[in-house]
Motif scaffolding. Structure first.
Motif, PDB file in Angstrom:
ATOM      1  N   ILE A  80       0.834  -1.198   0.000  1.00 42.35           N
ATOM      2  CA  ILE A  80       0.000   0.000   0.000  1.00 42.35           C
ATOM      3  C   ILE A  80       0.871   1.252   0.000  1.00 42.35           C
ATOM      4  O   ILE A  80       0.584   2.220  -0.697  1.00 42.35           O
ATOM      5  CB  ILE A  80      -0.970  -0.015   1.199  1.00 42.35           C
ATOM      6  CG1 ILE A  80      -2.016  -1.113   0.982  1.00 42.35           C
ATOM      7  CG2 ILE A  80      -1.645   1.334   1.376  1.00 42.35           C
ATOM      8  CD1 ILE A  80      -2.989  -1.297   2.111  1.00 42.35           C
ATOM      9  N   HIS A  84       0.879   4.125  -2.877  1.00 43.26           N
ATOM     10  CA  HIS A  84       0.657   5.556  -2.666  1.00 43.26           C
ATOM     11  C   HIS A  84       1.810   6.373  -3.261  1.00 43.26           C
ATOM     12  O   HIS A  84       1.590   7.421  -3.858  1.00 43.26           O
ATOM     13  CB  HIS A  84       0.513   5.868  -1.176  1.00 43.26           C
ATOM     14  CG  HIS A  84      -0.861   5.615  -0.669  1.00 43.26           C
ATOM     15  ND1 HIS A  84      -1.373   4.351  -0.505  1.00 43.26           N
ATOM     16  CD2 HIS A  84      -1.840   6.474  -0.301  1.00 43.26           C
ATOM     17  CE1 HIS A  84      -2.605   4.447  -0.049  1.00 43.26           C
ATOM     18  NE2 HIS A  84      -2.917   5.726   0.080  1.00 43.26           N
ATOM     19  N   GLY A  87       1.466   6.417  -7.067  1.00 43.98           N
ATOM     20  CA  GLY A  87       0.331   7.259  -7.433  1.00 43.98           C
ATOM     21  C   GLY A  87       0.674   8.739  -7.328  1.00 43.98           C
ATOM     22  O   GLY A  87       0.354   9.540  -8.214  1.00 43.98           O
ATOM     23  N   PHE A  88       1.353   9.108  -6.245  1.00 41.24           N
ATOM     24  CA  PHE A  88       1.788  10.491  -6.049  1.00 41.24           C
ATOM     25  C   PHE A  88       2.795  10.896  -7.123  1.00 41.24           C
ATOM     26  O   PHE A  88       2.689  11.984  -7.706  1.00 41.24           O
ATOM     27  CB  PHE A  88       2.400  10.643  -4.654  1.00 41.24           C
ATOM     28  CG  PHE A  88       2.967  12.004  -4.386  1.00 41.24           C
ATOM     29  CD1 PHE A  88       2.127  13.089  -4.181  1.00 41.24           C
ATOM     30  CD2 PHE A  88       4.334  12.192  -4.335  1.00 41.24           C
ATOM     31  CE1 PHE A  88       2.650  14.347  -3.931  1.00 41.24           C
ATOM     32  CE2 PHE A  88       4.862  13.447  -4.088  1.00 41.24           C
ATOM     33  CZ  PHE A  88       4.027  14.532  -3.881  1.00 41.24           C
ATOM     34  N   GLU A 143       0.015   5.268 -12.343  1.00 44.74           N
ATOM     35  CA  GLU A 143      -1.293   5.076 -11.691  1.00 44.74           C
ATOM     36  C   GLU A 143      -1.711   3.601 -11.747  1.00 44.74           C
ATOM     37  O   GLU A 143      -2.240   3.061 -10.781  1.00 44.74           O
ATOM     38  CB  GLU A 143      -2.365   5.935 -12.370  1.00 44.74           C
ATOM     39  CG  GLU A 143      -2.245   7.406 -12.092  1.00 44.74           C
ATOM     40  CD  GLU A 143      -2.791   7.797 -10.738  1.00 44.74           C
ATOM     41  OE1 GLU A 143      -3.709   7.123 -10.237  1.00 44.74           O
ATOM     42  OE2 GLU A 143      -2.280   8.786 -10.189  1.00 44.74           O
ATOM     43  N   ALA A 146       0.336   1.790  -9.257  1.00 47.17           N
ATOM     44  CA  ALA A 146      -0.137   2.137  -7.915  1.00 47.17           C
ATOM     45  C   ALA A 146      -1.434   1.405  -7.587  1.00 47.17           C
ATOM     46  O   ALA A 146      -1.579   0.844  -6.493  1.00 47.17           O
ATOM     47  CB  ALA A 146      -0.337   3.649  -7.801  1.00 47.17           C
ATOM     48  N   ASN A 147      -2.352   1.377  -8.533  1.00 47.94           N
ATOM     49  CA  ASN A 147      -3.629   0.685  -8.296  1.00 47.94           C
ATOM     50  C   ASN A 147      -3.426  -0.809  -8.093  1.00 47.94           C
ATOM     51  O   ASN A 147      -4.066  -1.419  -7.241  1.00 47.94           O
ATOM     52  CB  ASN A 147      -4.596   0.943  -9.450  1.00 47.94           C
ATOM     53  CG  ASN A 147      -5.096   2.365  -9.464  1.00 47.94           C
ATOM     54  OD1 ASN A 147      -5.083   3.058  -8.451  1.00 47.94           O
ATOM     55  ND2 ASN A 147      -5.518   2.832 -10.627  1.00 47.94           N
ATOM     56  N   GLN A 150      -1.896  -1.338  -4.604  1.00 48.84           N
ATOM     57  CA  GLN A 150      -2.866  -1.099  -3.526  1.00 48.84           C
ATOM     58  C   GLN A 150      -3.975  -2.142  -3.528  1.00 48.84           C
ATOM     59  O   GLN A 150      -4.382  -2.618  -2.476  1.00 48.84           O
ATOM     60  CB  GLN A 150      -3.453   0.299  -3.659  1.00 48.84           C
ATOM     61  CG  GLN A 150      -2.424   1.373  -3.378  1.00 48.84           C
ATOM     62  CD  GLN A 150      -2.949   2.764  -3.617  1.00 48.84           C
ATOM     63  OE1 GLN A 150      -4.115   3.035  -3.404  1.00 48.84           O
ATOM     64  NE2 GLN A 150      -2.076   3.645  -4.061  1.00 48.84           N
TER      65      GLN A 150
END
Length: 161
Positions: A80, A84, A87-88, A143, A146-147, A150
């Motif tokens: 996770i 994050h 994603g950032f 992204e 990241a997805n 997560q």
């Protein structure tokens, strides 16, 4: 399981190439940003070698992005925190491209009313849009990673709990 392991190396190679191209684009954006701020109101010359490197970087970024999208799956890692972070980073990379686009547009928008100036600026606008699109694709890639990180991590915690 073997298929998942065999996709890790190609994915990491694709991600490394995309990241190198994106960082090269961001470095060039930083240089252009400083040049535009340092000489507002002046149309700056672009050395041919820089133009060739920029075009090459854009091509590498797009080729690797579309190859990865079509042929290489994102490994299903779990984290996770890393999710994050990626994603950032994806959103941050696109913010820098958007900032350059905004500065360029605000600086050159008045000149677009003249057809003579618009023709001179057309190749620059095309390169700017291509750069922005490449950064957009890179941010989408981050992204997606990241997805996946997560989602995998969230499912893993539900299975064990």
């Amino acid at each position: 399981m073997l298929e998942a392991r065999s996709s890790v190396r190609p994915y990491l190679i694709c991600l490394a190439l995309q990241s190198a191209a994106a960082f090269a684009l961001l470095a060039e954006i930083g240089r252009i940003f400083r040049t535009l701020i340092g000489g507002l109101g002046v149309l700056h010359a672009v050395p041919q070698i820089e133009l060739a490197l920029l075009i090459g970087t854009l091509c590498v970024c797009q080729i690797v992005y579309w190859y990865r999208l079509k042929n290489v799956r994102i490994p299903e890692w779990r984290s996770i925190v890393l999710g994050h972070f990626f994603g950032f980073a994806g959103r941050l990379s696109f913010i820098f491209g958007g900032a350059l686009f905004s500065l360029f547009f605000l600086r050159h928008a008045p000149e677009l009313s003249s057809s003579e100036n618009a023709i001179v600026l057309l190749p620059r606008i095309a390169m700017l849009l291509a750069s922005l699109f490449s950064l957009y694709c890179y941010s989408l890639e981050l992204e997606r990673l990241a997805n996946t990180l997560q989602f995998s991590a969230g499912q893993g915690s539900r299975k064990s709990g």
